[in-house]
Scaffold this motif. Sequence first.
Motif: not given
Length: 361
Positions: A162, A170, A207, A209, A212-214, A216-219
């Motif tokens: 991460f 990431y 991910m 909370r 941070k996305s991006p 990082n991916p959300q899933t």
Amino acid sequence: MPTHVICCKANISMFISVVFSLIVIALPPFSQALESTRVVYIDTHNHMVGKWSMGQFDFAQQERNSLETMDRSGVKLSLLMPMPQTVNQRMLLKAEDLFPTAKKYPGRFAVLGGGGSLNILIQQAVKKGRVTTAMEKKFDARVLELVQKGVVGFGEMTAEHFSMTKEHPYESAPPDHPLFLRLADLAAKYDLPIDIHMEAIAEEMAMPRRFKSPPNPQTLKPNIDAFSRFLAHNRRAKIIWVHLGWDNTGQRTVALTRKLLIENPNLYFSVRIASGMKKRRVSIATFPLDTNGRLKSEWLSMFQEFPDRFILGSDEIVKPANDHPSAGSIHSTLGILGQLPSQLKSQIGYKNAYFLFKLKE
Ligand SMILES: [Zn+2]
């Protein structure tokens, strides 16, 4: 502390033992790990970072910082490695940048390689979506080069990493990617362990909370089955899943660890008790210590059931001012030793590491 460079080995060890005995006299004991005043432990996972000048990194201050914390916490040997870096990495750091430190302080530092080369080749292959013969050749050649230069293992590799800050990328790669399987075969061939960082994702999840996305991916996609295929690919490859105790998904449970230990005789874990854990809001349920700092009973039982499968890896990131949030992890990680029965303490503290990394006592 004035830890100067001294030119001969005998002087270094004499100097260190004098310095250490002074420290022991001058400082109150700060952890139960210091029951032993001997510097015997092996910390198998650390990094140095710093400024690049005149074509190289200058680690003189980081070396002094490391030696000071090592002496204070009873660590004889620290294994250094480049972090798992990615394509177009700024300030690329390779094993070659760390060898001078190991040479300067023999017996105090040794080096793993691949985080600044093999891991990048894997990231390139993931982005490209295939592995060419030329990529395989380059991969094999770099492994051989690292072996010939004297690495004690391959690391830090990553399958799921991460991003925590802007400078911290990431990275994701299937743990059963063809180049990971290739690395397992090469690790078996050269009889050197693989040190791999992977957030545990047993089931698809959002991910957490706080990341941070991006970038990082959300899933997050499950990775444990693919990791099992990596482990099963070549049972002669010794694989160390690092940072046990530092869980960022809440899925790195004792149950999962035990299951994988039973199924995979070639799997090892390096334990990390990061400093400032409460502040950093990590998963409390999977943290090895209770709120009073005591090792939870399920963790102790697991260590007792598999005494030869755990080592220490505090994952200190040593900077010139020693002000990285991870500073202090060496003390918190070594701190669990004082809570272990004496035989387990020596196994996890150093004996298992001597075996795994084929280190000479
Ligand atoms: Zn790591």
